[in-house]
Design an enzyme around this catalytic site. Structure first.
Site, mmCIF file in Angstrom:
data_model
loop_
_atom_site.group_PDB
_atom_site.id
_atom_site.type_symbol
_atom_site.label_atom_id
_atom_site.label_comp_id
_atom_site.label_asym_id
_atom_site.label_seq_id
_atom_site.Cartn_x
_atom_site.Cartn_y
_atom_site.Cartn_z
ATOM 1 N N CYS A 171 -2.205 1.823 9.116
ATOM 2 C CA CYS A 171 -3.331 0.944 9.456
ATOM 3 C C CYS A 171 -3.445 0.798 10.958
ATOM 4 C CB CYS A 171 -3.289 -0.410 8.752
ATOM 5 S SG CYS A 171 -1.718 -0.941 8.277
ATOM 6 N N GLU A 220 -3.502 -8.122 5.203
ATOM 7 C CA GLU A 220 -3.314 -7.107 6.252
ATOM 8 C C GLU A 220 -4.146 -5.902 5.826
ATOM 9 O OE1 GLU A 220 -2.022 -3.937 7.943
ATOM 10 O OE2 GLU A 220 -0.025 -4.399 7.148
ATOM 11 N N GLY A 268 -3.808 -3.474 2.299
ATOM 12 C CA GLY A 268 -4.696 -2.499 1.675
ATOM 13 C C GLY A 268 -6.021 -2.444 2.404
ATOM 14 N N SER A 269 -7.008 -1.909 1.729
ATOM 15 C CA SER A 269 -8.313 -1.756 2.361
ATOM 16 C C SER A 269 -9.016 -3.106 2.454
ATOM 17 C CB SER A 269 -9.166 -0.804 1.528
ATOM 18 O OG SER A 269 -9.427 -1.406 0.278
ATOM 19 N N THR A 270 -10.032 -3.162 3.298
ATOM 20 C CA THR A 270 -10.812 -4.387 3.432
ATOM 21 C C THR A 270 -11.488 -4.737 2.106
ATOM 22 O OG1 THR A 270 -11.098 -4.107 5.783
ATOM 23 C CG2 THR A 270 -12.791 -5.385 4.666
ATOM 24 N N GLY A 305 3.172 1.929 15.628
ATOM 25 C CA GLY A 305 4.609 1.842 15.891
ATOM 26 C C GLY A 305 5.057 0.494 16.412
ATOM 27 N N ALA A 363 0.835 -1.205 0.000
ATOM 28 C CA ALA A 363 0.000 0.000 0.000
ATOM 29 C C ALA A 363 0.872 1.258 0.000
ATOM 30 C CB ALA A 363 -0.903 -0.019 1.221
HETATM 31 C C1 UN1 Z 1 0.812 -0.207 8.132
HETATM 32 O O1 UN1 Z 1 0.290 0.864 8.428
HETATM 33 O O2 UN1 Z 1 0.465 -0.837 7.106
HETATM 34 O O3 UN1 Z 1 2.976 -0.526 13.626
HETATM 35 C C2 UN1 Z 1 1.919 -0.811 8.876
HETATM 36 C C3 UN1 Z 1 3.149 0.416 12.854
HETATM 37 C C4 UN1 Z 1 4.180 0.251 11.756
HETATM 38 C C5 UN1 Z 1 3.615 -0.503 10.608
HETATM 39 C C6 UN1 Z 1 2.301 -0.059 10.108
HETATM 40 N N1 UN1 Z 1 5.324 -0.453 12.274
HETATM 41 O O4 UN1 Z 1 2.555 1.463 12.943
#
Ligand code: UN1
Length: 510
Positions: free
Chosen positions: A296, A262, A240-242, A459, A158
């Site tokens: 995400c 994911e 990506g999106s659902t 994070g 993404a």
């Molecule tokens: C994402 O937004 O696709 O945990 C991954 C987190 C980062 C990864 C995010 N290490 O915010």
């Protein structure tokens, strides 16, 4: 710009690489990339054709025939060198990620750091592809399981993590003996091309066949669909999106391929009366406005006990009032732009819908214009008082909107609100009460793939498995035992005796 030169990014780039060679098709249209930070043109990418895709996949399949027989620790050695090379390019690549995607320079560099970390992790893992030894119910029989490479692994990534999420997949796949096909988001293809150039150096220095790491930049409707439908690709990892993930899951499952999904999150932080607010406030604000709310794992809902609600609201308003919004490459700024004007449209539409449903925007929500905001992609992060039942609260809007929700009574009520959405990626609780903590982490607690205590929702470290439940898709990437998803499990039973006893005590004399 110096960093573009260092990364081999030209004014016009090709979008399709077999590993060492860029295919020079120019008939499929050109993606023109503008920085969301200042609206300036960066460069263009020629999209790959369906014939190019075939060439690239053939190369990846050929390379797999070689790579699967390279001992895993030797594969790890190549990944170790990739980690070293990424260290050399950390600044230019981090800068490009920031400039092309719009996240802060620190976060751009952090993203490259995640790539380096997953390389180190994968190197260690390359000596630990353990299976089990099982005891057989039959005499003179030995049973064990082992993990074999799968084949070509495709990663569809993404825009919000232009390089890191690919590396979580690709570095593990590489030590597992798989070869890689990468289809990055067409919004951030230059970061992918730069990464491909870096990896190609290592492959070349080791005289390895091309096809270990390949790249296809092209349309979802053609190239994306080809990947999903291609029986020669046993595993596809999709971020990506659902909506996108549901389609991918259905198509790939129909041909009995595997997916790692994911997808969307709707992450909440619970603040109980026993929360340490000094720790909680920065976690909430970073979670909600970091990456302009485009992770995400971004914090989208804050579930606060009614006894501390007024206080929390007041300090949130104060913290948001101090946020500096502007060029993410200037390290004094906290909030950069959204990826494009469509995302700005989604942000404003979400706030309109919220109001119609009865919610109140208590801070922000404006689209910024004027000096420094010429790209039209900057917004003032919003805080809104809302109800968990609102349709808009149930959805993931990929923008900096924080919904303030109130709960009363005990922590079970807060957990019910938190779990009362379709998504299940990340979650956290702020409390110093161990009973609340344990309930939150128990089987009746958070239903998410990630559940944190006294840290925010975003994070995550690469060492943990990353992913979530329900409409987040159920996949796991990165650390812990995610590597197993990139291999096929085989159970072996060896009879070293001179009789042929059957299992379950069955007699079959002939
Ligand atoms: C994402 O937004 O696709 O945990 C991954 C987190 C980062 C990864 C995010 N290490 O915010």
């Amino acid at each position: 710009m110096e960093f573009l030169k260092q990364l081999g990014i030209k004014e016009k780039n090709f979008g399709c690489s077999t590993g060492q060679n860029w295919l020079e098709t120019t008939t499929e249209g050109e993606l023109k990339i503008y920085s969301p930070t200042n609206g300036k043109y960066i460069g263009s990418v020629y999209q790959c054709s369906e014939a190019d895709y075939e060439k690239v996949l053939d190369t990846a399949i050929e390379a797999f025939k070689y790579w699967r027989m390279v001992p895993a620790p030797n594969r790890g050695e190549v990944v170790r060198q990739i980690g070293l090379k990424l260290r050399e390019y950390k600044r230019p690549l981090g800068t490009l990620v920031s400039y092309e995607m719009g996240k802060s320079l620190q976060e751009g560099m952090g993203e490259v750091q995640e790539m380096i970390d997953i390389c180190d992790f994968a190197v260690g893992q390359s000596r630990q592809l353990y299976g089990h030894m099982m005891v057989s119910e039959r005499p003179m029989h030995r049973m064990y399981d082992q993990y074999h490479p799968l084949g070509v692994v495709a990663t569809i990534s993404a825009f919000n993590f232009p390089v890191a999420v690919w590396s979580w997949n690709a570095m593990l796949a590489a030590i597992c003996g798989d070869t890689n096909l990468w289809k990055p988001s067409s919004k951030v293809p230059l970061s992918a091309i730069a990464t491909q150039n870096i990896i190609a150096e290592v492959v070349k220095e080791n005289n390895l066949p091309e096809g270990l790491f390949t790249l296809v930049i092209g349309r979802g409707a053609t190239i994306g669909e080809k990947i999903l439908n291609d029986k020669r690709i046993p595993l596809i990892s999709v971020t990506g999106s659902t909506r996108v993930g549901r389609h991918a899951g259905e198509v790939v499952q129909r041909r009995f391929g595997r997916t790692i999904l994911e997808l969307g999150g709707n992450n909440a932080i619970i603040m109980t009366p026993e929360a340490d607010l000094k720790m909680a406030m920065p976690a909430v604000v970073f979670g909600a406005v970091g990456t302009a709310g485009q992770r995400c794992t971004s914090t989208r809902r804050l579930i606060v006990h009614d006894s501390i609600y007024a206080k929390v609201k007041e300090s949130l308003l104060k913290a948001y009032g101090g946020l500096k919004i502007g060029d993410p490459l200037d390290e004094n700024n906290h909030v950069g732009p959204l990826i494009d004007k469509n995302a700005v449209g989604d942000f404003t539409k979400a706030l309109e819908r919220l109001k119609v449903e009865g919610g109140t925007v208590i801070y922000g929500g404006e689209v910024l214009s004027g000096e420094g905001y010429e790209s039209g992609c900057y917004v003032r992060p919003a805080i809104a008082e809302a109800d968990n039942k609102y349709e808009i609260v149930q959805e993931e809007t990929f923008a900096p909107i924080l919904y303030l929700l109130k709960y009363s009574g005990n922590v079970s009520n807060a957990i019910a609100i938190q779990n009362g959405v379709e998504q299940g990626l990340s979650s956290s609780i702020f409390t110093n009460n161990m009973r609340e903590v344990e309930e939150y982490l128990s089987a009746v607690g958070s239903d998410c793939g990630i559940a944190n205590v006294n840290i925010g929702t975003s994070g995550a470290e690469i060492g943990g498995a990353f992913g979530g439940e329900k409409e987040t898709g159920g996949g796991r990437e990165s650390g812990s035992e995610s590597w197993k998803l990139y291999m096929r499990l085989q159970t072996n039973t060896i009879n070293w005796g001179t009789q042929l006893p059957l299992a379950q005590g069955i007699k079959f004399d002939i």
